[in-house]
Design a protein around this motif. Structure first.
Motif, PDB file in Angstrom:
ATOM      1  N   UNK A  70       0.788  -1.225   0.000  1.00 54.06           N
ATOM      2  CA  UNK A  70       0.000   0.000   0.000  1.00 54.06           C
ATOM      3  C   UNK A  70       0.815   1.267   0.000  1.00 54.06           C
ATOM      4  N   UNK A  71       0.111   2.366  -0.218  1.00 54.18           N
ATOM      5  CA  UNK A  71       0.663   3.726  -0.172  1.00 54.18           C
ATOM      6  C   UNK A  71      -0.247   4.535   0.738  1.00 54.18           C
ATOM      7  N   UNK A  72       0.376   5.326   1.597  1.00 54.91           N
ATOM      8  CA  UNK A  72      -0.381   6.232   2.462  1.00 54.91           C
ATOM      9  C   UNK A  72       0.502   7.429   2.780  1.00 54.91           C
ATOM     10  N   UNK A 101       3.144  -5.074  -7.651  1.00 53.20           N
ATOM     11  CA  UNK A 101       2.461  -4.371  -6.567  1.00 53.20           C
ATOM     12  C   UNK A 101       3.143  -3.035  -6.269  1.00 53.20           C
ATOM     13  N   UNK A 102       4.471  -3.049  -6.174  1.00 50.85           N
ATOM     14  CA  UNK A 102       5.212  -1.824  -5.852  1.00 50.85           C
ATOM     15  C   UNK A 102       5.042  -0.784  -6.946  1.00 50.85           C
ATOM     16  N   UNK A 103       5.134  -1.205  -8.205  1.00 45.08           N
ATOM     17  CA  UNK A 103       4.950  -0.259  -9.312  1.00 45.08           C
ATOM     18  C   UNK A 103       3.543   0.330  -9.308  1.00 45.08           C
ATOM     19  N   UNK A 104       2.552  -0.489  -8.996  1.00 43.80           N
ATOM     20  CA  UNK A 104       1.163  -0.003  -8.901  1.00 43.80           C
ATOM     21  C   UNK A 104       1.064   1.055  -7.795  1.00 43.80           C
ATOM     22  N   UNK A 105       1.700   0.786  -6.663  1.00 47.81           N
ATOM     23  CA  UNK A 105       1.704   1.749  -5.553  1.00 47.81           C
ATOM     24  C   UNK A 105       2.397   3.046  -5.950  1.00 47.81           C
ATOM     25  N   UNK A 107       2.838   4.284  -8.967  1.00 41.71           N
ATOM     26  CA  UNK A 107       1.992   4.995  -9.948  1.00 41.71           C
ATOM     27  C   UNK A 107       0.898   5.768  -9.217  1.00 41.71           C
ATOM     28  N   UNK A 108       0.270   5.107  -8.258  1.00 45.05           N
ATOM     29  CA  UNK A 108      -0.774   5.769  -7.487  1.00 45.05           C
ATOM     30  C   UNK A 108      -0.189   6.973  -6.731  1.00 45.05           C
ATOM     31  N   UNK A 109       0.983   6.805  -6.146  1.00 40.86           N
ATOM     32  CA  UNK A 109       1.629   7.884  -5.387  1.00 40.86           C
ATOM     33  C   UNK A 109       1.884   9.094  -6.289  1.00 40.86           C
ATOM     34  N   UNK A 110       2.408   8.844  -7.473  1.00 37.03           N
ATOM     35  CA  UNK A 110       2.675   9.948  -8.410  1.00 37.03           C
ATOM     36  C   UNK A 110       1.382  10.645  -8.798  1.00 37.03           C
ATOM     37  N   UNK A 111       0.363   9.860  -9.106  1.00 39.10           N
ATOM     38  CA  UNK A 111      -0.913  10.445  -9.540  1.00 39.10           C
ATOM     39  C   UNK A 111      -1.610  11.194  -8.409  1.00 39.10           C
ATOM     40  N   UNK A 112      -1.209  10.903  -7.162  1.00 39.22           N
ATOM     41  CA  UNK A 112      -1.781  11.589  -6.001  1.00 39.22           C
ATOM     42  C   UNK A 112      -0.987  12.833  -5.613  1.00 39.22           C
ATOM     43  N   UNK A 113       0.076  13.109  -6.354  1.00 43.37           N
ATOM     44  CA  UNK A 113       0.837  14.339  -6.131  1.00 43.37           C
ATOM     45  C   UNK A 113       1.989  14.242  -5.150  1.00 43.37           C
ATOM     46  N   UNK A 114       2.311  13.051  -4.693  1.00 43.54           N
ATOM     47  CA  UNK A 114       3.456  12.915  -3.797  1.00 43.54           C
ATOM     48  C   UNK A 114       4.752  13.144  -4.584  1.00 43.54           C
ATOM     49  N   UNK A 115       5.765  13.699  -3.918  1.00 44.54           N
ATOM     50  CA  UNK A 115       7.054  13.923  -4.575  1.00 44.54           C
ATOM     51  C   UNK A 115       8.131  12.951  -4.091  1.00 44.54           C
TER      52      UNK A 115
END
Length: 160
Positions: A70-72, A101-105, A107-115
């Motif tokens: 996951x990503x949080x 799984x890590x790449x999916x996380x 990708x989600x992190x980037x699309x959520x605006x995390x740097x």
């Protein structure tokens, strides 16, 4: 073999909790200061939501939960996220599922605006560390301030 990566939902909570605890025990990540002891493990679907820019993905092999990640937000940050609880059952390792799984996380992190993406792990999890290095994570000399996993001894950060 059928591999499906999907977002966590309540029907998978008990199974992923089982996986996290089993794999944690395998690597000595037991008790206070380790991810498998976090309260969220018992009901992952209740702790990862779009409204707080977090997601948890599970991997199903032939319709059985074999792992997840996951990503949080890290400490409520909108800039730094944390890669959380990448755990895979032994029989599902070496198949590229952890990488997917890590790449999916990420990708989600980037699309959520995390740097940046932070993680902490154990030196005994050598395969996971090799994966993180392959994906561009760099080793840190110490954990980021505010980490709750004081049992971990490897800390890494990736620029997104």
């Amino acid at each position: 073999m059928s591999v499906v990566i999907t977002e966590i939902s309540p029907q998978y909570d008990a199974k992923i909790a089982e996986v996290i605890k089993q794999v944690g025990a395998e690597f000595g990540a037991i008790g206070e200061g380790f991810g498998p002891s976090d309260p969220e493990v018992e009901a992952m679907s209740q702790h990862y939501h779009a409204y707080d820019a977090s997601r948890y993905f599970i991997a199903l092999v032939n319709n059985k939960v074999v792992g997840g990640s996951g990503i949080a937000p890290f400490n409520g940050s909108s800039e730094v996220c944390e890669l959380r609880k990448l755990f895979l059952l032994p029989q599902s390792r070496g198949l590229g599922i952890g990488k997917t799984l890590t790449e999916k996380c990420l990708e989600y992190a980037k699309s959520s605006g995390y740097s940046q993406c932070y993680l902490d792990t154990l030196h005994s999890m050598t395969t996971a560390i090799a994966l993180y290095e392959l994906l561009g994570f760099k080793h840190l000399q110490q954990p980021l301030a505010g980490t709750i996993h004081n049992g971990c001894d490897v800390w890494m950060l990736k620029q997104l």
